[in-house]
Enzyme design. Structure first.
Site, PDB file in Angstrom:
ATOM      1  N   GLU A   1      11.954  -6.199   2.029  1.00  9.75           N
ATOM      2  CA  GLU A   1      11.387  -6.454   0.686  1.00  9.75           C
ATOM      3  C   GLU A   1      11.250  -7.956   0.424  1.00  9.75           C
ATOM      4  OE1 GLU A   1      13.280  -4.313  -2.457  1.00  9.75           O
ATOM      5  OE2 GLU A   1      13.213  -2.405  -1.391  1.00  9.75           O
TER       6      GLU A   1
ATOM      7  N   HIS B   1       7.473 -11.685  -0.303  1.00 11.75           N
ATOM      8  CA  HIS B   1       7.210 -12.864  -1.140  1.00 11.75           C
ATOM      9  C   HIS B   1       6.600 -13.945  -0.256  1.00 11.75           C
ATOM     10  CE1 HIS B   1       8.850 -11.291  -4.822  1.00 11.75           C
ATOM     11  NE2 HIS B   1       9.678 -10.614  -4.042  1.00 11.75           N
TER      12      HIS B   1
ATOM     13  N   GLN C   1      14.516 -15.648  10.403  1.00 13.47           N
ATOM     14  CA  GLN C   1      15.378 -14.453  10.372  1.00 13.47           C
ATOM     15  C   GLN C   1      15.963 -14.136  11.733  1.00 13.47           C
ATOM     16  OE1 GLN C   1      13.581 -10.911   8.704  1.00 13.47           O
ATOM     17  NE2 GLN C   1      15.548  -9.842   8.648  1.00 13.47           N
TER      18      GLN C   1
ATOM     19  N   ARG D   1      15.073  -8.700  18.432  1.00 14.03           N
ATOM     20  CA  ARG D   1      14.489  -8.764  19.768  1.00 14.03           C
ATOM     21  C   ARG D   1      15.377  -9.602  20.679  1.00 14.03           C
ATOM     22  NH1 ARG D   1       8.732 -10.839  20.328  1.00 14.03           N
ATOM     23  NH2 ARG D   1       9.065  -9.855  22.339  1.00 14.03           N
TER      24      ARG D   1
ATOM     25  N   ARG E   1      16.696  -1.590  19.869  1.00 12.41           N
ATOM     26  CA  ARG E   1      16.784  -1.788  18.404  1.00 12.41           C
ATOM     27  C   ARG E   1      16.122  -0.654  17.614  1.00 12.41           C
ATOM     28  NH1 ARG E   1      12.359  -6.455  16.674  1.00 12.41           N
ATOM     29  NH2 ARG E   1      10.513  -5.152  16.898  1.00 12.41           N
TER      30      ARG E   1
ATOM     31  N   ASN F   1       9.554 -23.492  -3.144  1.00  9.41           N
ATOM     32  CA  ASN F   1       9.637 -24.373  -4.308  1.00  9.41           C
ATOM     33  C   ASN F   1      10.194 -23.574  -5.501  1.00  9.41           C
ATOM     34  OD1 ASN F   1       7.403 -23.299  -5.971  1.00  9.41           O
ATOM     35  ND2 ASN F   1       6.103 -24.019  -4.280  1.00  9.41           N
TER      36      ASN F   1
ATOM     37  N   HIS G   1       9.599 -16.946  -9.770  1.00 10.92           N
ATOM     38  CA  HIS G   1       8.824 -15.708  -9.654  1.00 10.92           C
ATOM     39  C   HIS G   1       9.664 -14.616  -8.970  1.00 10.92           C
ATOM     40  CE1 HIS G   1       5.329 -13.168  -9.304  1.00 10.92           C
ATOM     41  NE2 HIS G   1       5.548 -13.031  -8.010  1.00 10.92           N
TER      42      HIS G   1
ATOM     43  N   ARG H   1      13.028  -9.590  -9.056  1.00  9.94           N
ATOM     44  CA  ARG H   1      14.079  -8.992  -8.225  1.00  9.94           C
ATOM     45  C   ARG H   1      15.472  -8.955  -8.821  1.00  9.94           C
ATOM     46  NH1 ARG H   1      11.197  -6.102  -4.556  1.00  9.94           N
ATOM     47  NH2 ARG H   1       9.680  -7.393  -3.467  1.00  9.94           N
TER      48      ARG H   1
END
Ligand SMILES: Cc1cc2nc3c(=O)[nH]c(=O)nc-3n(C[C@H](O)[C@H](O)[C@H](O)COP(=O)(O)OP(=O)(O)OC[C@H]3O[C@@H](n4cnc5c(N)ncnc54)[C@H](O)[C@@H]3O)c2cc1C
Length: 232
Positions: free
Chosen positions: A74, A78, A85, A89, A157, A173, A179, A184
């Protein structure tokens, strides 16, 4: 198997973010002469009131978020954030898989590997928590077995669930952070009695695990940057 709670870690923030934003904003009006000690917060509040939010883009922040893969799926929607991340793999979890404890589960202390047998699930201790533990336990066993059988981490995986722990670096920023929080966090308008440990599980709300992370991030950045995050 390891179970952990979600967490955040502050990494970086534009030094003196309000002053930086004030300098950019006052360039528009050529009112730099009005900059003095303490003027930034008032000026930034005026920018917010006028909707001159582009100026907020001159300050940025980075955080490391540790949560499950369902939540990062999720988060990465954005588009104005930059990300880095942990890769399923390239990372090999042969020595044990780490999972994130969902906030709605009971009696599951962090940093503690639990087990639940198939018999317990089928017969006596068929709580949802036990069933969940059993499911992630089987996922871990089969993942490691596939590695032993010769599959690579990026192949094995495919049996790992949404509860898999991951780390993601989020940089954006402060306009984009605002936002993100607006979409969220647990909405401010929700009365306390409708929340469980600060999270709202009702219809239309952001996912509870996303609220958990967004609320932590908001609390931290609000303590570091005045004015900009007060409304959430
Ligand atoms: C409660 C909730 C439920 C959701 N459920 C679903 C779901 O069921 N399925 C699903 O697919 N998604 C779902 N989403 C994700 C949602 O659709 C958005 O992808 C996500 O919230 C990112 O929002 P955004 O595009 O406004 O933000 P960002 O990507 O962070 O962009 C910020 C802002 O920049 C502008 N912007 C960015 N890119 C463009 C562009 N290409 N063109 C024009 N303007 C742009 C927009 O003003 C945008 O609001 C859900 C989100 C929430 C909060």
């Amino acid at each position: 198997m390891k179970l952990v709670k979600p967490s955040i870690e502050f990494l970086w923030l534009t030094p003196d973010p309000l002053i930086t934003i004030e300098e950019a904003g006052r360039t528009c009006y050529k009112s730099e002469g009005n900059i003095h000690v303490g003027s930034a917060a008032k000026f930034v509040q005026k920018l917010l009131d006028r909707g001159h939010h582009a100026m907020i883009e001159h300050a940025s922040a980075s955080y490391r978020v540790t949560c499950d893969r369902g939540v990062t799926h999720e988060i990465v929607r954005h588009r104005l954030f930059s990300y880095g991340q942990e890769s399923t793999r390239f990372c090999n979890y042969k020595s044990g898989v780490t999972f994130i404890i969902p906030p709605w589960t009971k009696h599951m202390p962090a940093e503690n590997a639990h087990t639940c047998t198939e018999d317990q699930v089928r017969q006596s201790i068929h709580t949802p928590e036990c069933r969940w533990l059993f499911a992630i336990q089987v996922a871990e066993q089969e993942y490691i077995q596939l590695l032993d059988d010769g599959w690579t981490p990026q192949q094995a995986r495919s049996v790992l669930p949404n509860s898999l722990k991951t780390e993601i670096i989020m940089t954006a920023n402060l306009r984009e952070w605002r936002h993100f929080f607006s979409l969220r966090c647990t909405p401010k308008s929700i009365p306390v009695e409708k929340k469980v440990n600060g999270i709202f599980y009702g219809a239309g709300a952001p996912h509870s695990q996303m609220q958990e992370i967004a609320n932590m991030l908001l609390k931290d950045i609000r303590g570091k940057v005045p004015v900009l995050f007060d409304e959430f």
